[in-house]
Design a protein around this motif. Structure first.
Motif, PDB file in Angstrom:
ATOM      1  N   SER A 114      57.786  68.254  46.394  1.00 14.97           N
ATOM      2  CA  SER A 114      58.244  67.989  45.247  1.00 14.97           C
ATOM      3  C   SER A 114      59.991  68.574  44.286  1.00 14.97           C
ATOM      4  CB  SER A 114      57.453  68.164  44.223  1.00 14.97           C
ATOM      5  OG  SER A 114      58.069  69.745  43.777  1.00 14.97           O
ATOM      6  N   VAL A 115      60.105  68.462  42.875  1.00 18.35           N
ATOM      7  CA  VAL A 115      61.176  68.876  42.503  1.00 18.35           C
ATOM      8  C   VAL A 115      61.602  70.265  43.227  1.00 18.35           C
ATOM      9  CG1 VAL A 115      61.082  67.227  40.618  1.00 18.35           C
ATOM     10  CG2 VAL A 115      60.138  69.484  40.029  1.00 18.35           C
ATOM     11  N   TYR A 116      60.088  70.534  43.011  1.00 20.43           N
ATOM     12  CA  TYR A 116      60.052  72.578  43.116  1.00 20.43           C
ATOM     13  C   TYR A 116      60.531  72.899  44.729  1.00 20.43           C
ATOM     14  CZ  TYR A 116      57.479  72.124  39.113  1.00 20.43           C
ATOM     15  OH  TYR A 116      57.898  71.600  37.629  1.00 20.43           O
ATOM     16  N   ILE A 117      61.035  73.875  44.895  1.00 24.26           N
ATOM     17  CA  ILE A 117      61.593  74.113  45.870  1.00 24.26           C
ATOM     18  C   ILE A 117      60.806  75.223  46.758  1.00 24.26           C
ATOM     19  CG2 ILE A 117      64.139  74.135  45.228  1.00 24.26           C
ATOM     20  CD1 ILE A 117      63.714  78.025  45.401  1.00 24.26           C
ATOM     21  N   HIS A 118      59.435  75.053  45.874  1.00 26.56           N
ATOM     22  CA  HIS A 118      58.548  76.445  46.696  1.00 26.56           C
ATOM     23  C   HIS A 118      57.827  75.435  47.835  1.00 26.56           C
ATOM     24  CE1 HIS A 118      56.214  75.479  43.338  1.00 26.56           C
ATOM     25  NE2 HIS A 118      55.841  74.715  44.290  1.00 26.56           N
ATOM     26  N   ASN A 119      58.053  74.343  47.447  1.00 25.46           N
ATOM     27  CA  ASN A 119      57.078  72.984  48.386  1.00 25.46           C
ATOM     28  C   ASN A 119      57.572  73.214  49.774  1.00 25.46           C
ATOM     29  OD1 ASN A 119      56.623  70.987  45.456  1.00 25.46           O
ATOM     30  ND2 ASN A 119      55.114  72.460  46.859  1.00 25.46           N
ATOM     31  N   SER A 120      56.731  72.461  50.344  1.00 26.22           N
ATOM     32  CA  SER A 120      56.949  72.299  51.835  1.00 26.22           C
ATOM     33  C   SER A 120      58.122  71.179  52.030  1.00 26.22           C
ATOM     34  CB  SER A 120      56.046  72.642  52.940  1.00 26.22           C
ATOM     35  OG  SER A 120      55.433  71.666  53.052  1.00 26.22           O
ATOM     36  N   ILE A 121      59.002  71.420  53.546  1.00 27.43           N
ATOM     37  CA  ILE A 121      59.507  70.040  53.838  1.00 27.43           C
ATOM     38  C   ILE A 121      58.912  69.038  54.309  1.00 27.43           C
ATOM     39  CG2 ILE A 121      61.814  69.325  54.940  1.00 27.43           C
ATOM     40  CD1 ILE A 121      63.276  72.153  54.550  1.00 27.43           C
ATOM     41  N   ASN A 122      59.157  67.681  54.328  1.00 26.81           N
ATOM     42  CA  ASN A 122      58.445  66.751  54.753  1.00 26.81           C
ATOM     43  C   ASN A 122      59.753  65.265  54.399  1.00 26.81           C
ATOM     44  OD1 ASN A 122      58.940  65.704  52.236  1.00 26.81           O
ATOM     45  ND2 ASN A 122      56.982  65.343  51.763  1.00 26.81           N
ATOM     46  N   LEU A 123      61.066  65.843  55.299  1.00 25.71           N
ATOM     47  CA  LEU A 123      60.698  64.541  55.340  1.00 25.71           C
ATOM     48  C   LEU A 123      63.113  65.521  56.037  1.00 25.71           C
ATOM     49  CD1 LEU A 123      61.994  61.610  56.033  1.00 25.71           C
ATOM     50  CD2 LEU A 123      63.021  61.956  53.402  1.00 25.71           C
ATOM     51  N   TRP A 124      62.774  65.171  56.755  1.00 27.18           N
ATOM     52  CA  TRP A 124      64.380  66.098  57.903  1.00 27.18           C
ATOM     53  C   TRP A 124      65.400  64.782  58.383  1.00 27.18           C
ATOM     54  CZ3 TRP A 124      64.456  70.869  59.281  1.00 27.18           C
ATOM     55  CH2 TRP A 124      63.178  72.025  59.025  1.00 27.18           C
ATOM     56  N   GLY A 125      66.508  64.967  57.706  1.00 24.21           N
ATOM     57  CA  GLY A 125      67.718  63.876  58.855  1.00 24.21           C
ATOM     58  C   GLY A 125      67.743  64.194  60.312  1.00 24.21           C
ATOM     59  N   LYS A 126      68.751  63.590  61.465  1.00 23.21           N
ATOM     60  CA  LYS A 126      69.181  63.737  62.098  1.00 23.21           C
ATOM     61  C   LYS A 126      69.527  65.255  62.831  1.00 23.21           C
ATOM     62  CE  LYS A 126      68.137  58.439  63.384  1.00 23.21           C
ATOM     63  NZ  LYS A 126      68.407  57.880  64.042  1.00 23.21           N
ATOM     64  N   GLY A 127      70.492  65.650  61.606  1.00 20.71           N
ATOM     65  CA  GLY A 127      71.176  66.541  61.722  1.00 20.71           C
ATOM     66  C   GLY A 127      72.435  66.418  62.811  1.00 20.71           C
ATOM     67  N   THR A 128      73.561  67.649  62.496  1.00 25.61           N
ATOM     68  CA  THR A 128      74.830  67.703  62.078  1.00 25.61           C
ATOM     69  C   THR A 128      75.302  68.183  63.061  1.00 25.61           C
ATOM     70  OG1 THR A 128      77.411  66.471  61.875  1.00 25.61           O
ATOM     71  CG2 THR A 128      75.425  68.188  60.059  1.00 25.61           C
ATOM     72  N   LEU A 129      76.250  68.538  63.819  1.00 23.01           N
ATOM     73  CA  LEU A 129      76.689  69.776  64.669  1.00 23.01           C
ATOM     74  C   LEU A 129      77.626  70.266  63.948  1.00 23.01           C
ATOM     75  CD1 LEU A 129      76.075  71.417  66.846  1.00 23.01           C
ATOM     76  CD2 LEU A 129      77.634  70.353  68.701  1.00 23.01           C
ATOM     77  N   VAL A 130      77.655  71.855  63.725  1.00 22.96           N
ATOM     78  CA  VAL A 130      78.551  72.040  63.305  1.00 22.96           C
ATOM     79  C   VAL A 130      78.944  73.732  64.301  1.00 22.96           C
ATOM     80  CG1 VAL A 130      79.541  73.900  61.981  1.00 22.96           C
ATOM     81  CG2 VAL A 130      78.839  72.158  61.234  1.00 22.96           C
ATOM     82  N   THR A 131      80.652  73.582  64.979  1.00 24.27           N
ATOM     83  CA  THR A 131      80.914  74.287  66.203  1.00 24.27           C
ATOM     84  C   THR A 131      81.495  74.973  65.208  1.00 24.27           C
ATOM     85  OG1 THR A 131      80.110  73.393  67.867  1.00 24.27           O
ATOM     86  CG2 THR A 131      81.519  74.712  68.348  1.00 24.27           C
ATOM     87  N   VAL A 132      82.589  76.652  65.647  1.00 26.07           N
ATOM     88  CA  VAL A 132      82.952  77.147  64.767  1.00 26.07           C
ATOM     89  C   VAL A 132      83.958  77.981  65.998  1.00 26.07           C
ATOM     90  CG1 VAL A 132      84.285  79.371  63.311  1.00 26.07           C
ATOM     91  CG2 VAL A 132      81.886  77.412  63.298  1.00 26.07           C
ATOM     92  N   SER A 133      84.910  77.896  66.581  1.00 24.64           N
ATOM     93  CA  SER A 133      85.638  78.511  67.443  1.00 24.64           C
ATOM     94  C   SER A 133      86.293  80.037  67.328  1.00 24.64           C
ATOM     95  CB  SER A 133      86.503  77.830  68.780  1.00 24.64           C
ATOM     96  OG  SER A 133      87.851  77.392  67.312  1.00 24.64           O
ATOM     97  N   SER A 134      86.067  81.130  67.788  1.00 26.95           N
ATOM     98  CA  SER A 134      86.019  82.532  67.700  1.00 26.95           C
ATOM     99  C   SER A 134      88.365  82.574  68.406  1.00 26.95           C
ATOM    100  CB  SER A 134      85.396  83.000  68.198  1.00 26.95           C
ATOM    101  OG  SER A 134      85.785  82.988  69.775  1.00 26.95           O
TER     102      SER A 134
END
Length: 121
Positions: free
Chosen positions: A101-121
């Motif tokens: 819902s509009v409230y952040i305390h509600n649980s997640i019910n839809l996910w994207g597939k994700g995107t990889l972030v790689t940070v090199s030192s």
């Protein structure tokens, strides 16, 4: 109904990236949206929330506060995550997610597939 992330990649420590999450198939303003990440070999870690109604309140994990900024473009049904001062420990797959819902305390019910972030030192 879907969320599609983009913008991940390889960046040096101290650099910046902006992730985008395009939402489709549902009323954008009716749900809070989140970014959640998963580092290699670790569990899910909540990163940030934004409410999509009204002025758009934002919330951050302590680990990213002051470095990451979540924002939204209601006209484009898109949420962004601007990541500055990146650290190697920010390396992860970043998922965009929708709460129930509009409230952040509600649980997640839809996910994207994700995107990889790689940070090199």
């Amino acid at each position: 109904i879907q969320l599609e992330e983009s913008g991940g990649g390889l960046v040096q420590a101290g650099g910046s990236l902006r992730l985008s999450c395009a939402a489709s198939g549902f009323t954008f303003s009716s749900y809070a949206l989140s970014w959640v990440r998963q580092a290699p070999g670790k569990g899910l870690e909540w990163v940030s929330d934004i409410t999509t109604s009204g002025t758009g309140s934002t919330y951050y994990a302590d680990s990213v506060k002051g470095r990451f900024t979540i924002s939204r473009d209601t006209a484009k049904n898109t949420v962004y995550l601007q990541m500055n001062s990146l650290k190697p420990e920010d390396t992860a797959v970043y998922f965009c997610a929708r709460r129930g819902s509009v409230y952040i305390h509600n649980s997640i019910n839809l996910w994207g597939k994700g995107t990889l972030v790689t940070v090199s030192s």
